[in-house]
Design an enzyme around this catalytic site. Sequence first.
Site, mmCIF file in Angstrom:
data_model
loop_
_atom_site.group_PDB
_atom_site.id
_atom_site.type_symbol
_atom_site.label_atom_id
_atom_site.label_comp_id
_atom_site.label_asym_id
_atom_site.label_seq_id
_atom_site.Cartn_x
_atom_site.Cartn_y
_atom_site.Cartn_z
ATOM 1 N N GLY A 1 0.790 -1.237 0.000
ATOM 2 C CA GLY A 1 0.000 0.000 0.000
ATOM 3 C C GLY A 1 0.815 1.276 0.000
ATOM 4 O O GLY A 1 0.291 2.329 0.374
ATOM 5 N N SER A 2 2.065 1.218 -0.461
ATOM 6 C CA SER A 2 2.837 2.471 -0.475
ATOM 7 C C SER A 2 2.226 3.469 -1.460
ATOM 8 O O SER A 2 2.194 4.675 -1.200
ATOM 9 C CB SER A 2 4.313 2.208 -0.796
ATOM 10 O OG SER A 2 4.480 1.772 -2.114
ATOM 11 N N ASN A 3 1.732 2.977 -2.587
ATOM 12 C CA ASN A 3 1.078 3.895 -3.536
ATOM 13 C C ASN A 3 -0.217 4.450 -2.962
ATOM 14 O O ASN A 3 -0.490 5.646 -3.084
ATOM 15 C CB ASN A 3 0.793 3.186 -4.868
ATOM 16 C CG ASN A 3 2.013 3.142 -5.752
ATOM 17 O OD1 ASN A 3 2.394 4.142 -6.331
ATOM 18 N ND2 ASN A 3 2.646 1.989 -5.813
ATOM 19 N N LEU B 1 -4.368 -7.153 -7.162
ATOM 20 C CA LEU B 1 -3.969 -8.352 -7.888
ATOM 21 C C LEU B 1 -5.126 -9.286 -8.223
ATOM 22 O O LEU B 1 -4.907 -10.460 -8.488
ATOM 23 C CB LEU B 1 -2.882 -9.097 -7.087
ATOM 24 C CG LEU B 1 -1.651 -8.252 -6.766
ATOM 25 C CD1 LEU B 1 -0.615 -9.048 -6.002
ATOM 26 C CD2 LEU B 1 -1.043 -7.653 -8.036
ATOM 27 N N ASN C 1 -4.984 1.989 -13.850
ATOM 28 C CA ASN C 1 -4.086 1.031 -13.200
ATOM 29 C C ASN C 1 -2.659 1.511 -13.393
ATOM 30 O O ASN C 1 -2.333 2.136 -14.390
ATOM 31 C CB ASN C 1 -4.259 -0.344 -13.876
ATOM 32 C CG ASN C 1 -3.331 -1.392 -13.287
ATOM 33 O OD1 ASN C 1 -3.235 -1.550 -12.072
ATOM 34 N ND2 ASN C 1 -2.636 -2.121 -14.150
ATOM 35 N N HIS D 1 1.180 -0.016 -13.760
ATOM 36 C CA HIS D 1 1.948 -1.243 -13.974
ATOM 37 C C HIS D 1 3.432 -0.892 -13.866
ATOM 38 O O HIS D 1 3.878 0.099 -14.456
ATOM 39 C CB HIS D 1 1.622 -1.846 -15.344
ATOM 40 C CG HIS D 1 2.291 -3.170 -15.533
ATOM 41 N ND1 HIS D 1 1.776 -4.343 -15.007
ATOM 42 C CD2 HIS D 1 3.468 -3.506 -16.117
ATOM 43 C CE1 HIS D 1 2.594 -5.334 -15.289
ATOM 44 N NE2 HIS D 1 3.626 -4.854 -15.950
ATOM 45 N N ASP E 1 -6.196 -5.443 -21.071
ATOM 46 C CA ASP E 1 -4.831 -4.978 -21.358
ATOM 47 C C ASP E 1 -4.781 -3.955 -22.467
ATOM 48 O O ASP E 1 -3.718 -3.488 -22.833
ATOM 49 C CB ASP E 1 -3.944 -6.170 -21.721
ATOM 50 C CG ASP E 1 -3.750 -7.052 -20.510
ATOM 51 O OD1 ASP E 1 -3.727 -6.513 -19.402
ATOM 52 O OD2 ASP E 1 -3.657 -8.274 -20.682
ATOM 53 N N GLU F 1 6.938 5.871 -9.189
ATOM 54 C CA GLU F 1 5.519 5.804 -8.806
ATOM 55 C C GLU F 1 5.188 6.914 -7.822
ATOM 56 O O GLU F 1 4.174 7.606 -7.967
ATOM 57 C CB GLU F 1 5.195 4.426 -8.212
ATOM 58 C CG GLU F 1 5.328 3.307 -9.227
ATOM 59 C CD GLU F 1 4.969 1.938 -8.706
ATOM 60 O OE1 GLU F 1 4.603 1.084 -9.515
ATOM 61 O OE2 GLU F 1 5.064 1.696 -7.485
#
Length: 192
Positions: free
Chosen positions: A12-14, A87, A104, A106, A147, A176
């Site tokens: 959960g750092s983002n 995920l 999202n 990536h 995708d 990020e």
Amino acid sequence: MKRIAIFASGNGSNAENIIRYFQESACPAAIVAVVICNNPAAGVIGRCRSLGVECEVMTRPEINDPEIMTNTLGRHSVDAIVLAGFLQMLPPFLTSAYHDRIINIHPSLLPRFGGKGMYGRHVHEAVAAAREKETGITIHLVNERYDEGRVIFQASVALGPNDTPAEIEEKVHRLERRHFPEVISGWISAMG
Ligand code: GAR
């Protein structure tokens, strides 16, 4: 002001960085209304609590249940969804209900190192094994055709020949931290 739900599965750092960005902004384009987590052991849960943001821990069947999920997002009046290390595949009812309102991140320069099994540390291991000279981040829309969502932002970073997967991960996390909240803010501001 738009209301965001962050979906996260792990550390959960983002999520924390995005929550802080909008909490600390003088004139925020959005607030994080709720975090949805599918892993009861995830670090993101504690991070949310200490930032005063509600975290709903939901099972896979609950997330895939249109009534439960729609109620949960409705209760928090969610306008847009941000996947930050989430995920689990999103169910089609959700991608169509939030068409062009889900993004999202990536941790590579898509289309390089994307697809099945490519998440988190696995991506950085593959990048190290391929002796890539650079890697980066890709922020893209998530639509019905998973995708194929339009790329809205990429940033790259140079790699040394002996960078380990852990060192590559740290470089990517730095990108990020620097870019994801700002890109979300710009995307949300442009939203009708
Ligand atoms: C992030 O590096 C994100 O890009 C990646 O998971 C990490 C989550 O870290 N996402 C994927 O691999 C999605 N395919 P965090 O939990 O500390 O934010």
